[in-house]
Design a protein around this motif. Structure first.
Motif, PDB file in Angstrom:
ATOM      1  N   ARG A  56     -94.307 -89.885  69.794  1.00  0.00           N
ATOM      2  CA  ARG A  56     -93.190 -90.637  70.315  1.00  0.00           C
ATOM      3  C   ARG A  56     -91.916 -89.854  69.872  1.00  0.00           C
ATOM      4  O   ARG A  56     -91.920 -88.997  69.008  1.00  0.00           O
ATOM      5  CB  ARG A  56     -93.021 -92.134  69.584  1.00  0.00           C
ATOM      6  CG  ARG A  56     -94.222 -93.002  69.665  1.00  0.00           C
ATOM      7  CD  ARG A  56     -94.298 -93.352  71.061  1.00  0.00           C
ATOM      8  NE  ARG A  56     -95.726 -94.285  70.964  1.00  0.00           N
ATOM      9  CZ  ARG A  56     -95.733 -95.630  70.627  1.00  0.00           C
ATOM     10  NH1 ARG A  56     -94.507 -96.031  70.240  1.00  0.00           N
ATOM     11  NH2 ARG A  56     -96.850 -96.228  70.601  1.00  0.00           N
ATOM     12  N   ILE A  57     -91.035 -90.082  70.636  1.00  0.00           N
ATOM     13  CA  ILE A  57     -89.670 -89.351  70.278  1.00  0.00           C
ATOM     14  C   ILE A  57     -88.420 -90.179  70.652  1.00  0.00           C
ATOM     15  O   ILE A  57     -88.350 -91.402  71.193  1.00  0.00           O
ATOM     16  CB  ILE A  57     -89.386 -88.251  71.010  1.00  0.00           C
ATOM     17  CG1 ILE A  57     -88.425 -86.993  70.731  1.00  0.00           C
ATOM     18  CG2 ILE A  57     -89.391 -88.635  72.718  1.00  0.00           C
ATOM     19  CD1 ILE A  57     -88.525 -86.129  71.429  1.00  0.00           C
ATOM     20  N   GLY A 113     -97.574 -91.749  63.958  1.00  0.00           N
ATOM     21  CA  GLY A 113     -97.635 -92.885  63.512  1.00  0.00           C
ATOM     22  C   GLY A 113     -96.510 -93.902  63.742  1.00  0.00           C
ATOM     23  O   GLY A 113     -96.891 -95.242  63.351  1.00  0.00           O
ATOM     24  N   SER A 114     -95.618 -93.737  64.172  1.00  0.00           N
ATOM     25  CA  SER A 114     -94.376 -94.671  63.972  1.00  0.00           C
ATOM     26  C   SER A 114     -93.928 -94.745  65.488  1.00  0.00           C
ATOM     27  O   SER A 114     -94.019 -93.704  66.260  1.00  0.00           O
ATOM     28  CB  SER A 114     -93.321 -94.142  63.146  1.00  0.00           C
ATOM     29  OG  SER A 114     -92.452 -92.941  63.908  1.00  0.00           O
ATOM     30  N   ASP A 115     -93.224 -95.549  65.685  1.00  0.00           N
ATOM     31  CA  ASP A 115     -92.347 -95.656  67.007  1.00  0.00           C
ATOM     32  C   ASP A 115     -91.090 -94.914  67.192  1.00  0.00           C
ATOM     33  O   ASP A 115     -90.711 -94.739  66.243  1.00  0.00           O
ATOM     34  CB  ASP A 115     -91.958 -97.358  67.278  1.00  0.00           C
ATOM     35  CG  ASP A 115     -93.380 -98.200  67.505  1.00  0.00           C
ATOM     36  OD1 ASP A 115     -94.165 -97.813  68.142  1.00  0.00           O
ATOM     37  OD2 ASP A 115     -93.170 -99.419  66.833  1.00  0.00           O
ATOM     38  N   GLY A 116     -90.924 -94.424  68.424  1.00  0.00           N
ATOM     39  CA  GLY A 116     -89.663 -93.735  68.716  1.00  0.00           C
ATOM     40  C   GLY A 116     -88.655 -94.892  69.116  1.00  0.00           C
ATOM     41  O   GLY A 116     -89.115 -95.824  69.747  1.00  0.00           O
ATOM     42  N   GLY A 117     -87.333 -94.430  69.029  1.00  0.00           N
ATOM     43  CA  GLY A 117     -86.228 -95.334  69.472  1.00  0.00           C
ATOM     44  C   GLY A 117     -86.178 -95.411  70.995  1.00  0.00           C
ATOM     45  O   GLY A 117     -85.512 -96.273  71.659  1.00  0.00           O
ATOM     46  N   GLN A 118     -86.716 -94.512  71.682  1.00  0.00           N
ATOM     47  CA  GLN A 118     -86.731 -94.121  73.236  1.00  0.00           C
ATOM     48  C   GLN A 118     -87.566 -95.101  73.717  1.00  0.00           C
ATOM     49  O   GLN A 118     -88.606 -94.445  74.316  1.00  0.00           O
ATOM     50  CB  GLN A 118     -86.367 -92.660  73.597  1.00  0.00           C
ATOM     51  CG  GLN A 118     -85.164 -92.261  73.297  1.00  0.00           C
ATOM     52  CD  GLN A 118     -85.383 -90.739  73.360  1.00  0.00           C
ATOM     53  OE1 GLN A 118     -86.400 -90.177  73.929  1.00  0.00           O
ATOM     54  NE2 GLN A 118     -84.508 -89.876  72.468  1.00  0.00           N
ATOM     55  N   GLY A 119     -87.823 -96.348  73.506  1.00  0.00           N
ATOM     56  CA  GLY A 119     -88.836 -97.301  73.994  1.00  0.00           C
ATOM     57  C   GLY A 119     -88.178 -98.509  73.935  1.00  0.00           C
ATOM     58  O   GLY A 119     -87.251 -98.897  73.767  1.00  0.00           O
ATOM     59  N   GLU A 120     -89.243 -99.401  74.706  1.00  0.00           N
ATOM     60  CA  GLU A 120     -88.836-100.754  74.726  1.00  0.00           C
ATOM     61  C   GLU A 120     -88.717-101.787  73.351  1.00  0.00           C
ATOM     62  O   GLU A 120     -88.048-102.565  73.488  1.00  0.00           O
ATOM     63  CB  GLU A 120     -89.831-101.714  75.889  1.00  0.00           C
ATOM     64  CG  GLU A 120     -89.464-100.983  77.164  1.00  0.00           C
ATOM     65  CD  GLU A 120     -90.303-101.972  78.131  1.00  0.00           C
ATOM     66  OE1 GLU A 120     -90.125-102.072  79.337  1.00  0.00           O
ATOM     67  OE2 GLU A 120     -91.732-102.054  77.736  1.00  0.00           O
ATOM     68  N   ALA A 121     -89.431-101.171  72.378  1.00  0.00           N
ATOM     69  CA  ALA A 121     -89.303-101.991  71.212  1.00  0.00           C
ATOM     70  C   ALA A 121     -89.822-101.020  70.161  1.00  0.00           C
ATOM     71  O   ALA A 121     -90.576-100.073  70.330  1.00  0.00           O
ATOM     72  CB  ALA A 121     -90.326-103.243  71.139  1.00  0.00           C
ATOM     73  N   VAL A 122     -89.573-101.507  68.919  1.00  0.00           N
ATOM     74  CA  VAL A 122     -89.847-100.690  67.708  1.00  0.00           C
ATOM     75  C   VAL A 122     -90.280-101.275  66.682  1.00  0.00           C
ATOM     76  O   VAL A 122     -89.508-102.404  66.143  1.00  0.00           O
ATOM     77  CB  VAL A 122     -88.643 -99.806  67.235  1.00  0.00           C
ATOM     78  CG1 VAL A 122     -88.811 -99.072  66.062  1.00  0.00           C
ATOM     79  CG2 VAL A 122     -88.099 -98.867  68.272  1.00  0.00           C
ATOM     80  N   ARG A 123     -91.445-100.953  65.829  1.00  0.00           N
ATOM     81  CA  ARG A 123     -91.666-101.738  64.675  1.00  0.00           C
ATOM     82  C   ARG A 123     -90.765-101.031  63.543  1.00  0.00           C
ATOM     83  O   ARG A 123     -90.703 -99.900  63.402  1.00  0.00           O
ATOM     84  CB  ARG A 123     -92.958-101.631  64.063  1.00  0.00           C
ATOM     85  CG  ARG A 123     -93.418-102.262  62.930  1.00  0.00           C
ATOM     86  CD  ARG A 123     -95.072-102.181  62.610  1.00  0.00           C
ATOM     87  NE  ARG A 123     -95.283-100.655  62.123  1.00  0.00           N
ATOM     88  CZ  ARG A 123     -95.029-100.160  60.978  1.00  0.00           C
ATOM     89  NH1 ARG A 123     -94.773-100.961  59.882  1.00  0.00           N
ATOM     90  NH2 ARG A 123     -95.135 -98.905  60.712  1.00  0.00           N
ATOM     91  N   VAL A 124     -90.040-101.813  62.708  1.00  0.00           N
ATOM     92  CA  VAL A 124     -89.146-101.481  61.684  1.00  0.00           C
ATOM     93  C   VAL A 124     -89.598-101.811  60.315  1.00  0.00           C
ATOM     94  O   VAL A 124     -89.612-102.858  60.092  1.00  0.00           O
ATOM     95  CB  VAL A 124     -87.575-102.058  61.953  1.00  0.00           C
ATOM     96  CG1 VAL A 124     -86.757-101.593  60.773  1.00  0.00           C
ATOM     97  CG2 VAL A 124     -87.068-101.531  63.220  1.00  0.00           C
ATOM     98  N   PRO A 125     -90.240-100.667  59.591  1.00  0.00           N
ATOM     99  CA  PRO A 125     -90.564-100.838  58.069  1.00  0.00           C
ATOM    100  C   PRO A 125     -89.385-101.340  57.206  1.00  0.00           C
ATOM    101  O   PRO A 125     -88.073-100.750  57.729  1.00  0.00           O
ATOM    102  CB  PRO A 125     -91.233 -99.615  57.835  1.00  0.00           C
ATOM    103  CG  PRO A 125     -91.343 -98.957  58.977  1.00  0.00           C
ATOM    104  CD  PRO A 125     -90.326 -99.295  59.980  1.00  0.00           C
ATOM    105  N   PHE A 126     -89.699-102.170  56.481  1.00  0.00           N
ATOM    106  CA  PHE A 126     -88.513-102.450  55.262  1.00  0.00           C
ATOM    107  C   PHE A 126     -87.073-102.740  56.206  1.00  0.00           C
ATOM    108  O   PHE A 126     -86.109-102.205  56.012  1.00  0.00           O
ATOM    109  CB  PHE A 126     -88.037-101.072  54.496  1.00  0.00           C
ATOM    110  CG  PHE A 126     -89.457-100.672  53.724  1.00  0.00           C
ATOM    111  CD1 PHE A 126     -90.044-101.442  52.844  1.00  0.00           C
ATOM    112  CD2 PHE A 126     -89.843 -99.278  54.001  1.00  0.00           C
ATOM    113  CE1 PHE A 126     -91.112-101.067  52.035  1.00  0.00           C
ATOM    114  CE2 PHE A 126     -91.165 -99.007  53.497  1.00  0.00           C
ATOM    115  CZ  PHE A 126     -91.587 -99.685  52.279  1.00  0.00           C
TER     116      PHE A 126
END
Length: 346
Positions: A56-57, A113-126
């Protein structure tokens, strides 16, 4: 959901990927309303910074909380939030010191292993340590949303550079770099009370923004010519504070050369192409300080947010092109070809 994925240099695609979900009690899922493309994303796009095919990016976004884990205390579904470009737990010693980018449990959006900001949704840790709540009514104000998006990176990074350079009321500042971060450095320097701000840049559309942001002088040449011009503007002495917002060997050499003896350089340009490094003997002889690095923007957002909301600063002009998510590859090409300064993604 759809998200931006990088497969190889100059090969960015918007593809279907698994929907994010709460994995830990402290997670939140944010539906993205606004994202953007960063100049530092171009190093991966150009193949200078390595990426795993399919990674992801994107690391700048704001949006609405769709779901909050049972351990999240400060946010609920429907809250409008902005995310800094690094997540952090908000509880470690580094976070307590304001250096959230050094949080041992932190990380960058778009890392493996993490979501990128240029997408429809993001899992945010902490989520409690990372996200900052925005006024709910901002969601219906397109201009304000755009200005608030700049808090996720470029405005906070420009502010970090200005602080590193020691900008204070009455000082003379030189800004090396006419990208979005350099322009936000101009805005940050004005906000901190600089009396004179010399912006170095050769692109008229960008230097016009610099003037709007508070630059008093424009130097539209590079290298030795730029150094001579800044020296002439400052009576031969150079600037008290210099913001370096590019990251190349040439830009850093220029920054050192235009710094007044006893002055400081705030550097936030992601280093690349630096083969021989700095001339430390020159810096030593002239008592030049160097401070900067990865900006802990989570620490700066609350302070800068207040000024965006009351109109003291408006970084929105750095976004000069808008694309839909499916058009993100076109946005990368535009920034790579320098036909766009910073691309907003709706």
């Amino acid at each position: 959901m759809r998200a931006t994925v990088i497969h190889a240099p100059h090969d960015v695609r918007v593809e279907e990927v698994p929907d994010p979900a709460v994995q830990h009690p402290t997670d939140a899922v944010v539906r993205v309303l606004r994202a953007c493309i960063c100049g530092s994303d171009l190093w991966a796009y150009r193949g200078v910074a390595a990426r795993v095919p399919g990674q992801r990016i994107g690391h700048e976004f704001l949006g609405l909380v769709e779901e909050a884990g049972p351990g999240v205390r400060g946010f609920a579904a429907g809250d409008l939030v902005v995310a800094p470009f690094v997540w952090s737990d908000g509880t470690c010693e580094y976070c307590a010191d304001g250096l959230t980018t050094s949080c041992p449990q932190g990380g960058f959006w778009g890392s493996v292993g993490s979501d990128g900001g240029q997408g429809e949704a993001v899992r945010v840790p902490f989520a409690d340590g990372t996200l900052v709540k925005l006024p709910a009514d901002a969601a219906s104000d397109d201009h304000l949303l755009t200005a608030l998006l700049a808090l996720s990176d470029v405005m906070g990074t420009g502010h970090h550079a200005a602080l590193g350079a020691g900008v204070r009321p009455g000082s003379t500042v030189a800004v090396v770099g006419d990208g979005a971060v350099g322009l936000c450095g101009v805005l940050a320097a004005r906000r901190l009370g600089a009396e004179r701000i010399i912006a170095l840049g050769r692109h008229r559309a960008r230097t016009d923004i610099a003037l709007t942001f508070g630059a008093t002088d424009i130097v539209a040449v590079r290298g030795d010519e730029a150094v001579a011009a800044v020296r002439e503007l400052t009576g031969g002495q150079g600037a008290h504070a210099v913001i370096e917002a590019v990251g190349t060997e040439q830009s850093m050499a220029t920054a050192v050369a235009v710094t007044r003896d006893g002055g400081a350089i705030g550097y936030v340009g992601v280093p690349h192409g630096s083969g021989t490094g700095l001339d430390l003997s020159d810096m030593f002889d002239r008592n030049i300080s160097l401070r900067g690095g990865v900006a802990p923007v989570r620490t700066y957002i609350p302070e800068l947010l207040a000024d965006v909301l009351d109109g003291t600063i408006d970084p929105s002009p750095v976004f000069d092109r808008t694309v839909a998510l499916d058009e993100v590859p076109d946005g990368y090409r535009a920034m790579d070809e320098r036909t766009a300064l910073k691309v907003l993604v709706k």
